[in-house]
Design an enzyme around this catalytic site. Sequence first.
Site, PDB file in Angstrom:
ATOM      1  N   SER A   1      -7.445   0.941   3.287  1.00 17.03           N
ATOM      2  CA  SER A   1      -7.984   0.524   1.993  1.00 17.03           C
ATOM      3  C   SER A   1      -9.217  -0.355   2.195  1.00 17.03           C
ATOM      4  O   SER A   1      -9.466  -0.860   3.288  1.00 17.03           O
ATOM      5  CB  SER A   1      -6.903  -0.269   1.259  1.00 17.03           C
ATOM      6  OG  SER A   1      -7.428  -0.834   0.085  1.00 17.03           O
ATOM      7  N   SER A   2      -9.960  -0.531   1.117  1.00 11.22           N
ATOM      8  CA  SER A   2     -11.058  -1.511   1.111  1.00 11.22           C
ATOM      9  C   SER A   2     -10.710  -2.731   0.270  1.00 11.22           C
ATOM     10  O   SER A   2     -11.548  -3.636   0.126  1.00 11.22           O
ATOM     11  CB  SER A   2     -12.324  -0.887   0.521  1.00 11.22           C
ATOM     12  OG  SER A   2     -12.775   0.153   1.334  1.00 11.22           O
TER      13      SER A   2
ATOM     14  N   THR B   1      -4.125  -0.402  -7.117  1.00 13.33           N
ATOM     15  CA  THR B   1      -4.897   0.809  -7.426  1.00 13.33           C
ATOM     16  C   THR B   1      -4.047   2.054  -7.510  1.00 13.33           C
ATOM     17  O   THR B   1      -2.948   2.123  -6.957  1.00 13.33           O
ATOM     18  CB  THR B   1      -5.983   1.033  -6.351  1.00 13.33           C
ATOM     19  OG1 THR B   1      -6.859   2.069  -6.764  1.00 13.33           O
ATOM     20  CG2 THR B   1      -5.392   1.402  -5.012  1.00 13.33           C
TER      21      THR B   1
ATOM     22  N   ARG C   1       0.857  -1.181   0.000  1.00  7.22           N
ATOM     23  CA  ARG C   1       0.000   0.000   0.000  1.00  7.22           C
ATOM     24  C   ARG C   1       0.900   1.242   0.000  1.00  7.22           C
ATOM     25  O   ARG C   1       1.968   1.248   0.608  1.00  7.22           O
ATOM     26  CB  ARG C   1      -0.846  -0.040   1.270  1.00  7.22           C
ATOM     27  CG  ARG C   1      -1.804   1.126   1.469  1.00  7.22           C
ATOM     28  CD  ARG C   1      -2.905   1.102   0.482  1.00  7.22           C
ATOM     29  NE  ARG C   1      -4.044   1.897   0.931  1.00  7.22           N
ATOM     30  CZ  ARG C   1      -5.023   2.254   0.102  1.00  7.22           C
ATOM     31  NH1 ARG C   1      -4.994   1.932  -1.176  1.00  7.22           N
ATOM     32  NH2 ARG C   1      -6.045   2.939   0.558  1.00  7.22           N
TER      33      ARG C   1
ATOM     34  N   GLY D   1     -13.583  -0.890  -6.906  1.00  7.81           N
ATOM     35  CA  GLY D   1     -14.874  -0.288  -6.547  1.00  7.81           C
ATOM     36  C   GLY D   1     -14.871   0.496  -5.249  1.00  7.81           C
ATOM     37  O   GLY D   1     -15.940   0.692  -4.669  1.00  7.81           O
ATOM     38  N   GLY D   2     -13.692   0.939  -4.769  1.00  7.38           N
ATOM     39  CA  GLY D   2     -13.661   1.744  -3.539  1.00  7.38           C
ATOM     40  C   GLY D   2     -14.291   0.978  -2.391  1.00  7.38           C
ATOM     41  O   GLY D   2     -14.039  -0.219  -2.205  1.00  7.38           O
TER      42      GLY D   2
ATOM     43  N   ASP E   1      -7.486   8.486   0.848  1.00  6.34           N
ATOM     44  CA  ASP E   1      -8.035   7.357   1.610  1.00  6.34           C
ATOM     45  C   ASP E   1      -7.764   7.483   3.112  1.00  6.34           C
ATOM     46  O   ASP E   1      -8.297   6.716   3.911  1.00  6.34           O
ATOM     47  CB  ASP E   1      -7.501   6.026   1.080  1.00  6.34           C
ATOM     48  CG  ASP E   1      -8.428   5.428   0.018  1.00  6.34           C
ATOM     49  OD1 ASP E   1      -9.548   5.930  -0.135  1.00  6.34           O
ATOM     50  OD2 ASP E   1      -8.030   4.465  -0.644  1.00  6.34           O
TER      51      ASP E   1
ATOM     52  N   THR F   1      -9.773   0.872  -9.481  1.00 10.62           N
ATOM     53  CA  THR F   1      -8.809  -0.016  -8.870  1.00 10.62           C
ATOM     54  C   THR F   1      -8.848  -1.205  -9.808  1.00 10.62           C
ATOM     55  O   THR F   1      -9.663  -1.230 -10.720  1.00 10.62           O
ATOM     56  CB  THR F   1      -9.278  -0.325  -7.437  1.00 10.62           C
ATOM     57  OG1 THR F   1      -9.204   0.878  -6.690  1.00 10.62           O
ATOM     58  CG2 THR F   1      -8.508  -1.422  -6.751  1.00 10.62           C
TER      59      THR F   1
HETATM   60  N1  GLY Z   1      -8.365   3.395  -3.092  1.00 12.62           N
HETATM   61  C1  GLY Z   1      -9.389   2.500  -2.822  1.00 12.62           C
HETATM   62  C2  GLY Z   1      -9.072   1.578  -1.718  1.00 12.62           C
HETATM   63  O1  GLY Z   1      -7.913   1.300  -1.479  1.00 12.62           O
HETATM   64  O2  GLY Z   1      -9.952   1.126  -1.048  1.00 12.62           O
END
Ligand code: GLY
Length: 573
Positions: free
Chosen positions: A456-457, A403, A113, A477-478, A427, A385
């Site tokens: 993150s998701s 992403t 990340r 998809g966030g 984020d 993403t």
């Molecule tokens: N940028 C979207 C996520 O990492 O959830």
Amino acid sequence: MKKFLFIIFIINIVFTACAQTPKPIVGAGKEVDPYHYTSIKNITITHGCVVSAQPLASEVGLAILKRGGNAFDAMIATQLALAVVYPGAGNLGGGGFTVARTKNDALIALDYREMAPSKASRNMYIDSAGNARTDWSQNGHLSAGVPGTVAGLFAEHQYAKLPFAALIQPAIDLAEKGFVLTKSEASSFNYNKEDFVKYNTKSIVFVKQNEWKEGDTLFQPELAKTLMRIRDEGMKGFYEGETAKLIVEEMQRGKGLISYDDLKNYVCKSRKPIEFNYRGYHVVSMPPSSSGGIILGEMLKMIEPYPMHEYGFQTKQSVQLMVEAERRAYADRAEHLGDADFWDVPQNLLLSDAYLKKRMSDYDSTNPSKSEDIKAGNVHESNQTTHISIIDADGNMVAVTTTLNNGYGSKTVVGGAGFFLNDEMDDFSIKPGVANMYGALGGDANAIEPGKRMLSSMTPTLVLKNNKPFMVVGTPGGTTITTSVFQSIVNVVDFGMNAQDAVDKPKFHHQWHPDTVMIEKGFSEKTAEQLKAMGYTLQELEAIGRTELVKILPDGRFEAAADIRGDDSASGY
Ligand code: GLY
């Protein structure tokens, strides 16, 4: 001319690989044609498969599998190809997560990340009037975190068989010799033209005077050179030397924060995967700095006591139960989840049976719960993403979600290096009570600190049955990522769907704030009316997710499904 270039391209792939591997590569078979390709949605095969957001990237992964590479080799080559052919989300300038299981049953979770630069500070996106400046956190140089993708690729390589140089060469060729654009990529470039001009300090290949159209060829010579530096110098080809210099110079031109030391000090972190059981299946997913694995675990465990199969797919009963599980899990996300190196995440508690039972104790199948004291917000419909699912003949399973955050990230290309930088700083929770672009709230757990990774998701996930591979799944998809993975698993496990239906059936999403059930176009009208009658507020979204799913059939074959919602494509043999 195109045919000539294609032949050179193929020869290059084959000979580069041959020259750099210890023994000749056999079975190259059909190779990749960057000028003629098409998206394949569903295949059932026996040896190995790659499902990704772009057909050329999936084909590159397949070519690597056929040459004797394993799932990790294919994943590295596919990710690198996506950085070229899918610049909106495939990347060198972003970050991501890998969840994998080797053929020897070892479980792997890699966290690459992005990280807040050392000069970042908690209130860096709050102006002198006290206003949260999402325009600073979502676009341009200041929105970029220190990229992690290249470190992640080299961390993955320890499990691969082929030399890194052979895996990166297809991406170099695609960047240097060009590939033709799909309709959606061409219109996406046109749509973003104004921002591309606004957020760049130098001219970039993605902007041209006339409109882009389907079939135009995109050449990326500066990106090709960056990839060659990575091929020749390894990680230092990105985090030090010429590429680092170009990144830092770009930062200086646009008042960004990433420094030489930030780049040099970046490391991919090996994490302990999240593991839990759901109806006899064993689920393996990503721990913080992603919220994905924990939230997925909470949601599945919250619905497990209920007879979902009896309730049926997309009925009032099943959707309402899942919505209430989603609401509760996302409330926990906002309060408790952040980078576990900086925040004490109560992971075991959140996934404990006792906690989840208590969490659902106020669930009422006849009434909506209320996400009170929260101002209305919006869920951003970004799919930018990208997820890749791969399995090989030996049973190595690899799920990668990566992403730039928004489409094309910060929209800023590193001058001279040819790749987009992320806008992942958004984020973080930039100010208490201020939602990020996905409408997600956060607090201290996800506040900005130097060196911290933003929450993150992303939910790259594996499912095992009797300790054997059963499913590889993930999506962009966030904040909708985790609910889409949740629903894909339920579609297969509870509703007995095949891979394609599990992916393509309309999804829905609730994230606690805003207190709205997002339903995808095509969602059951009857159920929507019943939910409204119960008191739920519904909002229709054009699309939720772009899921890539591989399901292992009882006879051992792999069913690979690429999401119908985009150019996504499955390749295998
Ligand atoms: N940028 C979207 C996520 O990492 O959830």
